[in-house]
Design a protein around this motif. Structure first.
Motif, PDB file in Angstrom:
ATOM      1  N   THR A  45       0.851  -1.203   0.000  1.00 20.79           N
ATOM      2  CA  THR A  45       0.000   0.000   0.000  1.00 20.79           C
ATOM      3  C   THR A  45       0.880   1.245   0.000  1.00 20.79           C
ATOM      4  OG1 THR A  45      -1.694  -1.191   1.258  1.00 20.79           O
ATOM      5  CG2 THR A  45      -1.857   1.215   1.206  1.00 20.79           C
ATOM      6  N   LEU A  46       0.490   2.226  -0.867  1.00 24.62           N
ATOM      7  CA  LEU A  46       1.191   3.512  -0.904  1.00 24.62           C
ATOM      8  C   LEU A  46       0.580   4.456   0.134  1.00 24.62           C
ATOM      9  CD1 LEU A  46       1.525   4.054  -4.761  1.00 24.62           C
ATOM     10  CD2 LEU A  46       3.158   3.011  -3.192  1.00 24.62           C
ATOM     11  N   GLU A  47       1.284   5.566   0.342  1.00 26.98           N
ATOM     12  CA  GLU A  47       0.781   6.539   1.309  1.00 26.98           C
ATOM     13  C   GLU A  47      -0.515   7.190   0.853  1.00 26.98           C
ATOM     14  OE1 GLU A  47       3.624  10.078   1.047  1.00 26.98           O
ATOM     15  OE2 GLU A  47       4.708   8.411   0.110  1.00 26.98           O
ATOM     16  N   SER A  48      -0.855   6.967  -0.460  1.00 23.13           N
ATOM     17  CA  SER A  48      -2.128   7.481  -0.984  1.00 23.13           C
ATOM     18  C   SER A  48      -3.275   6.579  -0.578  1.00 23.13           C
ATOM     19  CB  SER A  48      -2.066   7.566  -2.503  1.00 23.13           C
ATOM     20  OG  SER A  48      -1.923   6.260  -3.064  1.00 23.13           O
ATOM     21  N   GLY A  49      -2.977   5.426   0.000  1.00 21.13           N
ATOM     22  CA  GLY A  49      -3.995   4.487   0.418  1.00 21.13           C
ATOM     23  C   GLY A  49      -4.335   3.446  -0.651  1.00 21.13           C
ATOM     24  N   GLN A  50      -3.755   3.551  -1.843  1.00 20.68           N
ATOM     25  CA  GLN A  50      -4.001   2.595  -2.913  1.00 20.68           C
ATOM     26  C   GLN A  50      -3.093   1.382  -2.763  1.00 20.68           C
ATOM     27  OE1 GLN A  50      -6.420   2.841  -5.233  1.00 20.68           O
ATOM     28  NE2 GLN A  50      -7.076   4.692  -4.147  1.00 20.68           N
ATOM     29  N   THR A  51      -3.646   0.200  -3.084  1.00 23.38           N
ATOM     30  CA  THR A  51      -2.903  -1.060  -2.939  1.00 23.38           C
ATOM     31  C   THR A  51      -2.590  -1.643  -4.327  1.00 23.38           C
ATOM     32  OG1 THR A  51      -4.012  -1.492  -0.847  1.00 23.38           O
ATOM     33  CG2 THR A  51      -2.923  -3.362  -1.936  1.00 23.38           C
ATOM     34  N   PRO A  74      -0.268   5.797  -9.392  1.00 28.91           N
ATOM     35  CA  PRO A  74      -0.879   5.719 -10.725  1.00 28.91           C
ATOM     36  C   PRO A  74      -2.336   6.137 -10.748  1.00 28.91           C
ATOM     37  CG  PRO A  74       0.340   3.699 -10.214  1.00 28.91           C
ATOM     38  CD  PRO A  74       0.278   4.501  -8.950  1.00 28.91           C
ATOM     39  N   ILE A  75      -3.068   6.021  -9.627  1.00 27.39           N
ATOM     40  CA  ILE A  75      -4.493   6.329  -9.640  1.00 27.39           C
ATOM     41  C   ILE A  75      -4.740   7.763  -9.154  1.00 27.39           C
ATOM     42  CG2 ILE A  75      -6.723   5.760  -8.595  1.00 27.39           C
ATOM     43  CD1 ILE A  75      -5.845   2.865  -8.536  1.00 27.39           C
ATOM     44  N   THR A  76      -4.131   8.142  -8.036  1.00 29.52           N
ATOM     45  CA  THR A  76      -4.407   9.471  -7.449  1.00 29.52           C
ATOM     46  C   THR A  76      -3.421  10.522  -7.908  1.00 29.52           C
ATOM     47  OG1 THR A  76      -3.018   9.048  -5.526  1.00 29.52           O
ATOM     48  CG2 THR A  76      -5.314   8.319  -5.409  1.00 29.52           C
ATOM     49  N   SER A  77      -2.319  10.130  -8.531  1.00 30.95           N
ATOM     50  CA  SER A  77      -1.241  11.030  -8.956  1.00 30.95           C
ATOM     51  C   SER A  77      -0.583  11.721  -7.779  1.00 30.95           C
ATOM     52  CB  SER A  77      -1.753  12.084  -9.954  1.00 30.95           C
ATOM     53  OG  SER A  77      -2.245  11.444 -11.110  1.00 30.95           O
ATOM     54  N   GLN A  78      -0.840  11.248  -6.569  1.00 28.75           N
ATOM     55  CA  GLN A  78      -0.209  11.815  -5.382  1.00 28.75           C
ATOM     56  C   GLN A  78       1.247  11.394  -5.352  1.00 28.75           C
ATOM     57  OE1 GLN A  78      -2.244  10.949  -1.710  1.00 28.75           O
ATOM     58  NE2 GLN A  78      -0.428  11.388  -0.449  1.00 28.75           N
ATOM     59  N   VAL A  80       4.750  10.100  -4.344  1.00 24.59           N
ATOM     60  CA  VAL A  80       5.138   9.017  -3.441  1.00 24.59           C
ATOM     61  C   VAL A  80       6.481   9.392  -2.823  1.00 24.59           C
ATOM     62  CG1 VAL A  80       5.727   6.585  -3.239  1.00 24.59           C
ATOM     63  CG2 VAL A  80       3.893   7.296  -4.795  1.00 24.59           C
ATOM     64  N   THR A  81       6.470   9.504  -1.523  1.00 22.66           N
ATOM     65  CA  THR A  81       7.704   9.897  -0.854  1.00 22.66           C
ATOM     66  C   THR A  81       8.237   8.794   0.054  1.00 22.66           C
ATOM     67  OG1 THR A  81       6.425  10.885   0.950  1.00 22.66           O
ATOM     68  CG2 THR A  81       7.036  12.327  -0.902  1.00 22.66           C
ATOM     69  N   ALA A  82       7.400   7.798   0.333  1.00 25.64           N
ATOM     70  CA  ALA A  82       7.801   6.716   1.245  1.00 25.64           C
ATOM     71  C   ALA A  82       7.693   5.383   0.522  1.00 25.64           C
ATOM     72  CB  ALA A  82       6.926   6.711   2.494  1.00 25.64           C
ATOM     73  N   PRO A  83       8.495   4.389   0.903  1.00 26.08           N
ATOM     74  CA  PRO A  83       8.422   3.064   0.280  1.00 26.08           C
ATOM     75  C   PRO A  83       7.059   2.425   0.510  1.00 26.08           C
ATOM     76  CG  PRO A  83      10.398   3.280   1.613  1.00 26.08           C
ATOM     77  CD  PRO A  83       9.534   4.466   1.940  1.00 26.08           C
ATOM     78  N   PRO A  84       6.619   1.600  -0.405  1.00 28.42           N
ATOM     79  CA  PRO A  84       5.326   0.907  -0.214  1.00 28.42           C
ATOM     80  C   PRO A  84       5.386   0.004   1.017  1.00 28.42           C
ATOM     81  CG  PRO A  84       6.089   0.717  -2.484  1.00 28.42           C
ATOM     82  CD  PRO A  84       7.222   1.293  -1.709  1.00 28.42           C
ATOM     83  N   LYS A  85       4.251  -0.100   1.703  1.00 26.64           N
ATOM     84  CA  LYS A  85       4.190  -0.924   2.900  1.00 26.64           C
ATOM     85  C   LYS A  85       3.407  -2.210   2.606  1.00 26.64           C
ATOM     86  CE  LYS A  85       4.335   2.982   6.108  1.00 26.64           C
ATOM     87  NZ  LYS A  85       3.606   3.700   7.228  1.00 26.64           N
ATOM     88  N   PRO A  86       3.939  -3.363   3.092  1.00 33.65           N
ATOM     89  CA  PRO A  86       3.217  -4.629   2.857  1.00 33.65           C
ATOM     90  C   PRO A  86       1.835  -4.588   3.478  1.00 33.65           C
ATOM     91  CG  PRO A  86       5.429  -5.027   3.699  1.00 33.65           C
ATOM     92  CD  PRO A  86       5.190  -3.543   3.847  1.00 33.65           C
ATOM     93  N   SER A  87       0.864  -5.117   2.726  1.00 34.74           N
ATOM     94  CA  SER A  87      -0.504  -5.208   3.239  1.00 34.74           C
ATOM     95  C   SER A  87      -0.718  -6.656   3.686  1.00 34.74           C
ATOM     96  CB  SER A  87      -1.511  -4.808   2.163  1.00 34.74           C
ATOM     97  OG  SER A  87      -2.821  -4.863   2.669  1.00 34.74           O
ATOM     98  N   ILE A  88      -0.241  -6.949   4.874  1.00 33.57           N
ATOM     99  CA  ILE A  88      -0.230  -8.331   5.366  1.00 33.57           C
ATOM    100  C   ILE A  88      -1.640  -8.867   5.542  1.00 33.57           C
ATOM    101  CG2 ILE A  88       0.441  -9.794   7.301  1.00 33.57           C
ATOM    102  CD1 ILE A  88       2.822  -7.927   7.735  1.00 33.57           C
ATOM    103  N   ALA A  89      -2.506  -8.060   6.081  1.00 37.41           N
ATOM    104  CA  ALA A  89      -3.879  -8.512   6.299  1.00 37.41           C
ATOM    105  C   ALA A  89      -4.542  -8.881   4.970  1.00 37.41           C
ATOM    106  CB  ALA A  89      -4.675  -7.427   7.012  1.00 37.41           C
ATOM    107  N   LEU A  90      -4.353  -7.997   3.954  1.00 43.95           N
ATOM    108  CA  LEU A  90      -4.962  -8.270   2.649  1.00 43.95           C
ATOM    109  C   LEU A  90      -4.352  -9.520   2.026  1.00 43.95           C
ATOM    110  CD1 LEU A  90      -6.849  -7.486   0.371  1.00 43.95           C
ATOM    111  CD2 LEU A  90      -5.043  -5.971  -0.519  1.00 43.95           C
ATOM    112  N   ARG A  91      -3.024  -9.662   2.150  1.00 45.21           N
ATOM    113  CA  ARG A  91      -2.372 -10.844   1.579  1.00 45.21           C
ATOM    114  C   ARG A  91      -2.916 -12.114   2.210  1.00 45.21           C
ATOM    115  NH1 ARG A  91       3.948 -11.167   2.277  1.00 45.21           N
ATOM    116  NH2 ARG A  91       3.274 -11.629   4.423  1.00 45.21           N
ATOM    117  N   ASN A  92      -3.077 -12.096   3.546  1.00 47.88           N
ATOM    118  CA  ASN A  92      -3.620 -13.289   4.208  1.00 47.88           C
ATOM    119  C   ASN A  92      -5.046 -13.568   3.766  1.00 47.88           C
ATOM    120  OD1 ASN A  92      -1.246 -13.642   5.609  1.00 47.88           O
ATOM    121  ND2 ASN A  92      -1.939 -12.501   7.419  1.00 47.88           N
ATOM    122  N   THR A  93      -5.805 -12.486   3.595  1.00 52.68           N
ATOM    123  CA  THR A  93      -7.187 -12.659   3.146  1.00 52.68           C
ATOM    124  C   THR A  93      -7.229 -13.274   1.744  1.00 52.68           C
ATOM    125  OG1 THR A  93      -7.886 -10.762   4.476  1.00 52.68           O
ATOM    126  CG2 THR A  93      -9.350 -11.453   2.680  1.00 52.68           C
TER     127      THR A  93
END
Length: 810
Positions: A45-51, A74-78, A80-93
């Motif tokens: 997930t990016l800091e824009s909230g998009q996964t 790519p979606i919000t054009s915001q 990106v200043t921070a590395p993407p963060k793993p979405s562990i909960a979504l991956r498990n789901t």
């Protein structure tokens, strides 16, 4: 989404399948990466909230930097200043959702493959399983655990399309999964895959061999594959250079390479033409492997090419094993050498490897080092193969004393061993003697040693052996020896062993075997001048047997397996029969010759047979018979009744001359009673032989025709008979060609008598080549030829004489 795809294919309309499909959870939009449009495996997930899928978004951000742009979502054009963060909960789901749906797919496939589904349902179920395996390797375990492997194997009995997809599915399931390979080994897979290997469709064969190649990577399955009926045979066939499918041929070759890890498979490969793995193991393996491979080499049936390659690769190793102190190693090597020695061209290879001294050692060693009789037999068989081949064994030393196989002490040892062993080895030892007498440079020495050993009688006694193979080889040896020691054999057969009757009875048996052919050849080679033997044959009632068998061969009576024996058998019979024509002073023989119509028989043989020896013997026999004709020819009885006699006296006239007299012999003649060649119509066939390429046949024919010009006949009438049968020109050509000294002398003798006919003399005098031939005979011929040529030249007025040129000699 999955439900829509299934329905779009027009399948799964049953309530049970609809119920099963309803268990599939829908695809949630949150599970799909906006960039790849695929279900995410590693969502971040990016800091824009998009996964996004980690790999996809990292590539996107890198491209932004490479193009000199600020990295943005790519979606919000915001930005990106921070590395993407793993979405562990979504991956498990997602993983849980995927696992649930994968299990549902497996359950659906289980139903499709186990129920009476349509072909399209089965094809879809198999394809779905392939996709599951590619998506997640853990699904291979789930599929195996669900009991699907036997169901997929069972589908190899379906249509070609289903079989091909099932093979591909099984390949994917087995790939890099040893547990699945072991599980497949417990099914009927191997037998079914081998059937697929032999199908018509190239793609099916390719899929089948690809599956076997994957399975062969497991050592546990190699023996199982090799044990499948026909597997190795078909794989070897697929490796042929003429194979249409190159990839299938390569896979088959690679599969066989894996199967070579099992020694049982190596034996099977060798039996089916792939010999090199066995040869390699025999040459490079440890002792126990060499013993096993040598045993295999001895027991399999090899082609000529395979025997050649095997001898080239292993001769030295096998001979080294034969010299070993290990009994198993020696025994296996000996058996293999015996097999390889059966090919003629391998003889020299084995001799160069040093096999002869070791074979002789095993044959004659005594004491604690003696070998079992069965191995002695194998040694004798191997030695027999080598000496009966074209190999150069004559000068090879075989012991420390530099003896060779034809040394007197060695031949005597063979003869001694023959008298002190059983039938099995006796036949092989006799075969060795046949081989030793097979070469012109050795036969005289061996014959001399047999004579010095006094072994003639003991060899003849084998004619009474109950074992057929022993009798045959003994007869073959005696046949070979009969050309060099005929009188000794004649005496032994007639006097010492009384085996002459055995041979005569053998000739009369209703068959034409190799044994009979050798018997006929043996009797034919015995000396013609031995009249005691001829009378002994007469006493054994040989004549009717000989004539009966000759007539049978002439009629073409078919005997199973007689093909190659007919020629030698007929030659021998005719030669034996002809010997009786050398004893026509014996009234009993004359009577039988008349009864059996010798003249007609030999004339028909001369006319019908294409065997040179038969023509030669027949012509020689006709010559002997014709010599007797004048003696047997008689004037008719001129006694008349009294009235006729009184009438002759009263009229003072001589009685009329008898009619129907033979022109040549001057009396009443017939083919049967007086052996007359003219009455037998033998002149034409004899004249036809004058153009024969074999000079022995020509000499025999000339000898027979010359009997018409003997002093006891009417020479002038004899010349006319020859002229009427177009023989004169052929006789002149023979004199001119000078093919042999015998032919020249015969021709000059006949020409001198032909020239006594004035008309023919005038005609011949015009031929300058005749004059040249006579001059050549006068200058270079032997004394007899010179005298005959001189007389002929005088008749032609080429040498001064007191009489006229064409004066008829008194």
């Amino acid at each position: 989404m999955r439900m829509q795809e299934w329905d779009a294919r027009g399948i799964g309309s049953g309530d049970l399948l609809i119920d099963k499909l309803s268990r599939l959870e829908p695809l949630y939009e949150a599970f799909v990466c906006p960039l790849t449009k695929q279900v995410m495996r590693d969502p971040v997930t990016l800091e824009s909230g998009q996964t996004y899928e980690r790999v996809a978004i990292e590539r996107w951000l890198e491209e932004c930097r490479e193009n000199g742009r600020e990295p943005v979502c790519p979606i919000t054009s915001q930005q990106v200043t921070a590395p993407p963060k793993p979405s562990i909960a979504l991956r498990n789901t997602i993983e849980e959702w995927t696992a649930r749906n994968d299990l549902a797919h497996i359950d659906i496939a289980t139903n499709l493959l186990s129920a009476d589904s349509s072909e399209s349902d089965v094809l879809y179920g198999l394809k779905d399983l392939q996709q599951l395996c590619r998506k997640n390797k853990s699904n291979k375990y789930r599929i195996r655990n669900a009991g699907l492997l036997p169901l997929i194997v069972e589908r190899l009995k379906n249509s070609a399309d289903v079989r091909i997809r099932a093979l591909r599915t099984l390949h994917i399931l087995a790939e890099d999964d040893d547990d699945n390979k072991v599980a497949l080994a417990d099914t009927d897979l191997m037998r079914s895959v081998v059937k697929c290997l032999s199908r018509k469709l190239s793609v099916e064969r390719e899929e089948a061999v690809a599956l076997l190649y994957e399975l062969s990577k497991s050592p546990l399955l190699c023996e199982l594959i090799g044990a499948a009926n026909g597997a190795i045979l078909i794989l070897v066939g697929m490796t042929s250079s003429s194979s249409e499918n190159v990839r299938a041929a390569e896979l088959a070759n690679q599969t066989l390479g894996n199967l070579e890890g099992c020694d049982n498979n190596i034996r099977e490969m060798a039996q089916n033409g792939r010999l090199q793995p066995l040869l390699t193991r025999l040459v490079e393996g440890p002792e126990e492997v060499r013993v096993e491979m040598a045993e295999n080499l001895a027991n399999i049936t090899l082609t000529t090419e395979a025997k050649t390659r095997a001898a080239e690769a292993t001769a030295s190793v096998l001979v080294e094993m034969l010299g070993s102190s290990s009994p198993p190693e020696r025994a296996s090597a000996l058996k293999a050498l015996c097999s390889l020695s059966s090919l003629d061209s391998n003889g020299d290879l084995l001799i160069e490897a040093g096999v002869l001294p070791l074979l002789m050692r095993d044959l004659f060693v005594v004491g604690t080092n003696t070998v079992p009789m069965k191995l002695k037999e194998t040694s004798a068989a191997t030695l027999a193969n080598v000496v009966c081949s074209s190999a150069l064994w004559e000068n090879i030393p075989i012991d420390a004393d530099s003896n060779t196989l034809t040394s007197e002490v060695i031949v005597h040892n063979f003869l001694h061993l023959i008298s002190n062993t059983g039938p099995a080895i006796e036949s092989k030892l006799l075969q060795i003697l046949v081989g030793l007498t097979s070469k012109p440079q050795t036969v005289n020495k061996v014959v001399s040693h047999i004579k010095s050993a006094g072994a003639t009688v003991s060899l003849i006694q084998f004619l009474e052996a109950p074992q057929n193979d022993l009798r045959v080889i003994a007869l073959k040896l005696l046949y070979v020896l009969s050309s060099y020691m005929g009188q000794e054999l004649a005496d032994g057969l007639r006097l010492t062993t009384r085996q002459l009757g055995t041979l005569v009875r053998l000739l009369g048996e209703r068959s034409i075997t190799e044994e009979q052919a050798y018997a006929a050849g043996l009797l034919a080679n015995l000396p013609m001048q031995d009249h005691y033997l001829t009378r002994a044959l007469l006493s054994e009632r040989a004549l009717p047997i000989l004539v009966g068998r000759i007539e049978e061969v002439k009629r073409g009576v078919v005997h199973i397996g007689a093909g190659r024996n007919i020629g030698p058998f007929q030659k021998g019979l005719v030669c034996i029969l002809s010997r009786f024509t050398y004893m026509l002073d014996d009234d009993d023989i004359v009577d039988q010759a008349r009864e059996l119509d010798f003249t007609a028989l030999f004339t028909s043989l001369l006319r019908l047979s294409n065997l040179e020896e038969v023509q030669q013997f027949s012509a020689q026999a006709l010559e002997n018979l014709s010599v007797k004709s004048k003696e047997l020819s008689r004037l008719p009885d001129m006694r008349m009744n009294n009235n006729s006699l009184f009438g002759c006296f009263t009229c003072g006239k001589e009685p009329p001359p008898p009619t129907g007299l033979c022109l040549v012999h001057g009396g009443l003649c017939s083919a049967r009673d007086t052996f007359c060649l003219v009455e037998a119509q033998a002149i034409g066939p004899l004249v036809a032989c004058l153009d024969h390429r074999n000079t022995s046949v020509v000499e025999a024919a000339m000898g027979a025709l010359s009997t018409l010009l003997m002093d006891t006949t009417d020479v002038e009438r004899g010349v006319q008979v020859l002229h009427q049968n177009d023989a004169i020109q052929s006789i002149l050509v023979i004199m001119q060609e000078h093919r042999t000294e015998v032919l020249r002398q015969q021709a000059v003798w006949m020409v001198e008598r032909i020239l006594r006919d004035p008309d023919l003399a005038r005609s011949i005098a015009m031929d300058a080549s005749v004059h040249t031939a006579l001059v050549d005979a006068f200058r270079y011929g032997n004394n007899n030829a010179k005298q005959l040529a001189e007389r002929a030249l005088k008749v032609l007025n080429r040498i001064p004489t007191s009489s006229g040129v064409f004066t008829k000699p008194r």
